[in-house]
Design a protein around this motif. Structure first.
Motif, PDB file in Angstrom:
ATOM      1  N   UNK A  13      53.559  58.648  44.942  1.00 21.80           N
ATOM      2  CA  UNK A  13      53.377  59.481  43.760  1.00 21.80           C
ATOM      3  C   UNK A  13      53.947  58.772  42.541  1.00 21.80           C
ATOM      4  N   UNK A  14      55.075  58.082  42.723  1.00 18.45           N
ATOM      5  CA  UNK A  14      55.676  57.353  41.607  1.00 18.45           C
ATOM      6  C   UNK A  14      54.705  56.321  41.058  1.00 18.45           C
ATOM      7  N   UNK A  15      54.057  55.583  41.963  1.00 22.35           N
ATOM      8  CA  UNK A  15      53.110  54.549  41.526  1.00 22.35           C
ATOM      9  C   UNK A  15      51.919  55.164  40.799  1.00 22.35           C
ATOM     10  N   UNK A  16      51.460  56.300  41.302  1.00 24.10           N
ATOM     11  CA  UNK A  16      50.338  56.994  40.654  1.00 24.10           C
ATOM     12  C   UNK A  16      50.713  57.408  39.235  1.00 24.10           C
ATOM     13  N   UNK A  17      51.909  57.982  39.099  1.00 32.45           N
ATOM     14  CA  UNK A  17      52.380  58.407  37.784  1.00 32.45           C
ATOM     15  C   UNK A  17      52.479  57.210  36.847  1.00 32.45           C
ATOM     16  N   UNK A  18      53.113  56.115  37.336  1.00 33.70           N
ATOM     17  CA  UNK A  18      53.270  54.913  36.503  1.00 33.70           C
ATOM     18  C   UNK A  18      51.911  54.380  36.062  1.00 33.70           C
ATOM     19  N   UNK A  19      50.959  54.379  36.985  1.00 35.60           N
ATOM     20  CA  UNK A  19      49.631  53.840  36.691  1.00 35.60           C
ATOM     21  C   UNK A  19      48.939  54.655  35.601  1.00 35.60           C
ATOM     22  N   UNK A  20      49.035  55.994  35.703  1.00 30.66           N
ATOM     23  CA  UNK A  20      48.417  56.850  34.698  1.00 30.66           C
ATOM     24  C   UNK A  20      49.108  56.716  33.350  1.00 30.66           C
ATOM     25  N   UNK A  21      50.436  56.648  33.373  1.00 28.93           N
ATOM     26  CA  UNK A  21      51.189  56.504  32.119  1.00 28.93           C
ATOM     27  C   UNK A  21      50.817  55.196  31.438  1.00 28.93           C
ATOM     28  N   UNK A  22      50.735  54.132  32.230  1.00 34.22           N
ATOM     29  CA  UNK A  22      50.402  52.815  31.674  1.00 34.22           C
ATOM     30  C   UNK A  22      48.985  52.811  31.100  1.00 34.22           C
ATOM     31  N   UNK A  23      48.052  53.422  31.823  1.00 33.12           N
ATOM     32  CA  UNK A  23      46.664  53.517  31.378  1.00 33.12           C
ATOM     33  C   UNK A  23      46.583  54.142  29.987  1.00 33.12           C
ATOM     34  N   UNK A  24      47.326  55.231  29.798  1.00 33.46           N
ATOM     35  CA  UNK A  24      47.276  55.932  28.518  1.00 33.46           C
ATOM     36  C   UNK A  24      48.191  55.292  27.478  1.00 33.46           C
ATOM     37  N   UNK A  25      49.227  54.579  27.939  1.00 37.33           N
ATOM     38  CA  UNK A  25      50.069  53.852  26.974  1.00 37.33           C
ATOM     39  C   UNK A  25      49.227  52.798  26.269  1.00 37.33           C
ATOM     40  N   UNK A  26      48.367  52.123  27.039  1.00 41.79           N
ATOM     41  CA  UNK A  26      47.510  51.092  26.453  1.00 41.79           C
ATOM     42  C   UNK A  26      46.511  51.711  25.487  1.00 41.79           C
ATOM     43  N   UNK A  27      45.934  52.863  25.851  1.00 33.17           N
ATOM     44  CA  UNK A  27      45.025  53.538  24.928  1.00 33.17           C
ATOM     45  C   UNK A  27      45.782  53.964  23.670  1.00 33.17           C
ATOM     46  N   UNK A  28      47.045  54.359  23.849  1.00 35.15           N
ATOM     47  CA  UNK A  28      47.853  54.819  22.731  1.00 35.15           C
ATOM     48  C   UNK A  28      48.101  53.743  21.702  1.00 35.15           C
ATOM     49  N   UNK A  29      48.048  52.485  22.149  1.00 32.91           N
ATOM     50  CA  UNK A  29      48.221  51.380  21.216  1.00 32.91           C
ATOM     51  C   UNK A  29      47.084  51.364  20.200  1.00 32.91           C
ATOM     52  N   UNK A  30      45.962  51.972  20.570  1.00 31.65           N
ATOM     53  CA  UNK A  30      44.822  52.035  19.661  1.00 31.65           C
ATOM     54  C   UNK A  30      44.728  53.416  19.020  1.00 31.65           C
ATOM     55  N   UNK A  31      45.895  53.993  18.724  1.00 34.32           N
ATOM     56  CA  UNK A  31      45.956  55.283  18.017  1.00 34.32           C
ATOM     57  C   UNK A  31      45.222  56.390  18.757  1.00 34.32           C
ATOM     58  N   UNK A  32      45.345  56.384  20.075  1.00 38.75           N
ATOM     59  CA  UNK A  32      44.748  57.457  20.849  1.00 38.75           C
ATOM     60  C   UNK A  32      45.869  58.437  21.184  1.00 38.75           C
ATOM     61  N   UNK A  33      45.902  59.575  20.477  1.00 35.55           N
ATOM     62  CA  UNK A  33      47.015  60.504  20.683  1.00 35.55           C
ATOM     63  C   UNK A  33      46.572  61.751  21.441  1.00 35.55           C
ATOM     64  N   UNK A  34      45.478  61.618  22.198  1.00 38.48           N
ATOM     65  CA  UNK A  34      44.979  62.782  22.932  1.00 38.48           C
ATOM     66  C   UNK A  34      46.005  63.304  23.934  1.00 38.48           C
ATOM     67  N   UNK A  35      46.707  62.377  24.583  1.00 37.50           N
ATOM     68  CA  UNK A  35      47.687  62.788  25.583  1.00 37.50           C
ATOM     69  C   UNK A  35      48.802  63.610  24.952  1.00 37.50           C
ATOM     70  N   UNK A  36      49.277  63.166  23.786  1.00 33.79           N
ATOM     71  CA  UNK A  36      50.332  63.905  23.093  1.00 33.79           C
ATOM     72  C   UNK A  36      49.864  65.313  22.763  1.00 33.79           C
ATOM     73  N   UNK A  37      48.591  65.433  22.341  1.00 42.20           N
ATOM     74  CA  UNK A  37      48.061  66.750  22.002  1.00 42.20           C
ATOM     75  C   UNK A  37      47.983  67.657  23.228  1.00 42.20           C
ATOM     76  N   UNK A  38      47.563  67.082  24.355  1.00 41.72           N
ATOM     77  CA  UNK A  38      47.480  67.881  25.581  1.00 41.72           C
ATOM     78  C   UNK A  38      48.881  68.272  26.050  1.00 41.72           C
ATOM     79  N   UNK A  39      49.829  67.338  25.910  1.00 40.71           N
ATOM     80  CA  UNK A  39      51.192  67.614  26.364  1.00 40.71           C
ATOM     81  C   UNK A  39      51.770  68.872  25.721  1.00 40.71           C
ATOM     82  N   UNK A  40      51.409  69.107  24.457  1.00 36.53           N
ATOM     83  CA  UNK A  40      51.944  70.257  23.736  1.00 36.53           C
ATOM     84  C   UNK A  40      51.547  71.576  24.390  1.00 36.53           C
ATOM     85  N   UNK A  41      50.368  71.601  25.048  1.00 38.65           N
ATOM     86  CA  UNK A  41      49.888  72.858  25.623  1.00 38.65           C
ATOM     87  C   UNK A  41      49.942  72.854  27.146  1.00 38.65           C
ATOM     88  N   UNK A  42      50.534  71.810  27.719  1.00 39.78           N
ATOM     89  CA  UNK A  42      50.562  71.668  29.170  1.00 39.78           C
ATOM     90  C   UNK A  42      51.727  72.445  29.772  1.00 39.78           C
TER      91      UNK A  42
END
Length: 109
Positions: A13-42
């Motif tokens: 589970x740790x590896x799965x979490x790390x993989x997903x976080x990394x996937x979206x961290x890379x998208x975040x470098x391109x000003x993709x803040x969708x995850x932050x928006x979802x986090x607010x209502x999660x």
């Protein structure tokens, strides 16, 4: 100890979490803040078997030892690492980072 061959290839589970976080961290470098928006209502909760469940107003996602799944169409039809899973993974990782800080910065040390 001796392990079944398939146990080696199952991501934890740790590896799965790390993989997903990394996937979206890379998208975040391109000003993709969708995850932050979802986090607010999660809303997240942990099941007795350790699975983590995330609820948004519309979708439900799960991360556990078997990997990850989400009820949203993006994941259902494309198997994508959707923003809901990204938000759940980031929320889990943030809570881990609080619980187990990497640096030993406790005052009473």
């Amino acid at each position: 100890g001796w392990m079944e061959p398939w146990e080696k290839t199952m991501p934890t589970m740790t590896e799965t979490v790390e993989e997903l976080v990394e996937h979206w961290r890379l998208k975040g470098l391109f000003d993709d803040d969708r995850v932050e928006n979802v986090q607010k209502e999660l809303k997240t909760n942990m099941l007795s078997d350790g699975s983590m469940v995330g609820h948004t107003p519309r979708w439900t996602c799960v991360i556990d030892d078997n990997g990850f799944t989400c009820s949203c169409p993006d994941h259902q039809y494309r198997g994508s690492k959707c923003k809901h899973l990204g938000a759940l993974a980031k929320t889990i990782k943030d809570s881990w980072d609080k619980e187990f800080p990497k640096e030993d910065d406790n005052e009473d040390g």
